[in-house]
Scaffold this motif. Structure first.
Motif, PDB file in Angstrom:
ATOM      1  N   LEU A 157      43.391  35.790  38.228  1.00  0.00           N
ATOM      2  CA  LEU A 157      42.847  35.648  36.877  1.00  0.00           C
ATOM      3  C   LEU A 157      41.337  35.426  36.920  1.00  0.00           C
ATOM      4  CD1 LEU A 157      45.616  33.521  35.126  1.00  0.00           C
ATOM      5  CD2 LEU A 157      44.967  35.884  34.599  1.00  0.00           C
ATOM      6  N   GLN A 158      40.880  34.604  37.862  1.00  0.00           N
ATOM      7  CA  GLN A 158      39.437  34.382  37.983  1.00  0.00           C
ATOM      8  C   GLN A 158      38.725  35.673  38.368  1.00  0.00           C
ATOM      9  OE1 GLN A 158      37.098  31.109  37.815  1.00  0.00           O
ATOM     10  NE2 GLN A 158      36.553  33.104  37.001  1.00  0.00           N
ATOM     11  N   GLY A 164      56.245  28.693  45.261  1.00  0.00           N
ATOM     12  CA  GLY A 164      55.766  28.489  43.889  1.00  0.00           C
ATOM     13  C   GLY A 164      54.307  28.092  43.853  1.00  0.00           C
ATOM     14  N   GLN A 165      53.907  27.185  44.743  1.00  0.00           N
ATOM     15  CA  GLN A 165      52.505  26.769  44.819  1.00  0.00           C
ATOM     16  C   GLN A 165      51.621  27.934  45.244  1.00  0.00           C
ATOM     17  OE1 GLN A 165      52.838  23.535  47.586  1.00  0.00           O
ATOM     18  NE2 GLN A 165      53.401  22.054  46.028  1.00  0.00           N
ATOM     19  N   ALA A 166      52.083  28.729  46.196  1.00  0.00           N
ATOM     20  CA  ALA A 166      51.309  29.878  46.661  1.00  0.00           C
ATOM     21  C   ALA A 166      51.128  30.893  45.537  1.00  0.00           C
ATOM     22  CB  ALA A 166      51.993  30.525  47.871  1.00  0.00           C
ATOM     23  N   LYS A 167      52.179  31.107  44.748  1.00  0.00           N
ATOM     24  CA  LYS A 167      52.074  32.054  43.636  1.00  0.00           C
ATOM     25  C   LYS A 167      51.110  31.539  42.568  1.00  0.00           C
ATOM     26  CE  LYS A 167      55.696  34.470  42.397  1.00  0.00           C
ATOM     27  NZ  LYS A 167      57.059  34.862  42.000  1.00  0.00           N
ATOM     28  N   MET A 178      47.653  32.147  43.826  1.00  0.00           N
ATOM     29  CA  MET A 178      47.273  33.555  43.691  1.00  0.00           C
ATOM     30  C   MET A 178      47.043  33.935  42.230  1.00  0.00           C
ATOM     31  SD  MET A 178      46.584  34.852  46.498  1.00  0.00           S
ATOM     32  CE  MET A 178      46.243  36.489  45.866  1.00  0.00           C
ATOM     33  N   LEU A 179      47.813  33.364  41.322  1.00  0.00           N
ATOM     34  CA  LEU A 179      47.604  33.654  39.907  1.00  0.00           C
ATOM     35  C   LEU A 179      46.223  33.164  39.469  1.00  0.00           C
ATOM     36  CD1 LEU A 179      48.647  34.717  37.207  1.00  0.00           C
ATOM     37  CD2 LEU A 179      49.646  32.445  36.802  1.00  0.00           C
ATOM     38  N   VAL A 235      51.284  39.279  39.720  1.00  0.00           N
ATOM     39  CA  VAL A 235      51.284  38.184  40.706  1.00  0.00           C
ATOM     40  C   VAL A 235      52.633  37.455  40.739  1.00  0.00           C
ATOM     41  CG1 VAL A 235      50.264  35.950  41.309  1.00  0.00           C
ATOM     42  CG2 VAL A 235      48.800  37.835  40.555  1.00  0.00           C
ATOM     43  N   MET A 236      53.163  37.145  39.581  1.00  0.00           N
ATOM     44  CA  MET A 236      54.351  36.296  39.517  1.00  0.00           C
ATOM     45  C   MET A 236      55.644  37.101  39.627  1.00  0.00           C
ATOM     46  SD  MET A 236      52.901  33.412  39.446  1.00  0.00           S
ATOM     47  CE  MET A 236      53.877  32.041  38.904  1.00  0.00           C
TER      48      MET A 236
END
Length: 196
Positions: free
Chosen positions: A108-109, A97-100, A103-104, A194-195
């Motif tokens: 987004l950036q 969850g933290q890795a996703k 990456m999100l 991503v998610m």
């Protein structure tokens, strides 16, 4: 982004259940040369792919994150986990969850910066947003670094700084005034990609 150790989880899973159970869980994404699971598995994780060699069979998975998620899901959804320590899989699920989320934020950036590069007129809005955000978040090391980036750096240099991988760049992305420029559809496209 640090993913859970797939090899460690795989070995814990087959020890707690069986090689057949684990390989069936991974079957939807495994390109296999064999369906036999006889012998001690040898696992190699390299550049987002996983190779599992069991007996005379080679099982290749493209997408370490997908494989890790399937493995965790299979273990946490067991109908009778009696006597099996599921804590490593719960911890791995939190880590995924933290890795996703990492990456999100990164994707987004990246998408926002691409939009800003395409429309240089938006940079005035970035600077105005930065001044407004100072009153909301106060002063921090990240805010000060953004001040320097916006004052002294080109768009390319800003991109190179905030799109690095690591904790420092991630913190910069969390405080980024160069965000919020995507349409709802563009934002949703990145989110779904991503998610999952």
């Amino acid at each position: 982004m640090l993913l859970p150790d797939f090899q460690r989880l795989f070995l814990l899973a087959i020890k707690a259940t069986s090689t057949t159970y684990v390989m069936k869980a991974l079957a939807p994404i495994t390109q296999s040369t064999s369906s036999g699971y006889v012998g001690e598995p040898r696992i190699l994780v390299k550049k987002d792919s996983v190779m599992i060699n069991i007996g005379d069979g080679l099982h290749v998975i493209f997408g370490e994150l997908r494989a890790t998620k399937l493995l965790i899901q299979a273990m946490l959804e067991m109908s009778d986990p009696h006597g099996i320590d599921l804590q490593p899989f719960r911890e791995a699920a939190a880590q995924v969850g933290q890795a996703k989320n990492y990456m999100l934020t990164y994707e987004l950036q990246k998408a926002n910066l691409a939009k800003l590069v395409a429309d240089k007129g938006l940079w005035g809005q970035v600077k105005a947003k930065f001044e407004t955000s100072i009153s909301l978040v106060g002063n921090s090391a990240e805010v000060e670094e953004w001040r320097v980036l916006l004052t002294d750096c080109t768009v390319q240099e800003i991109s190179e700084t905030v799109l690095k991988h690591g904790d420092h760049a991630h913190r910069l992305r969390l405080f980024s005034p160069a965000s919020g420029f995507l349409s709802e559809a563009e934002h949703n496209e990145v989110y779904v990609r991503v998610m999952g």
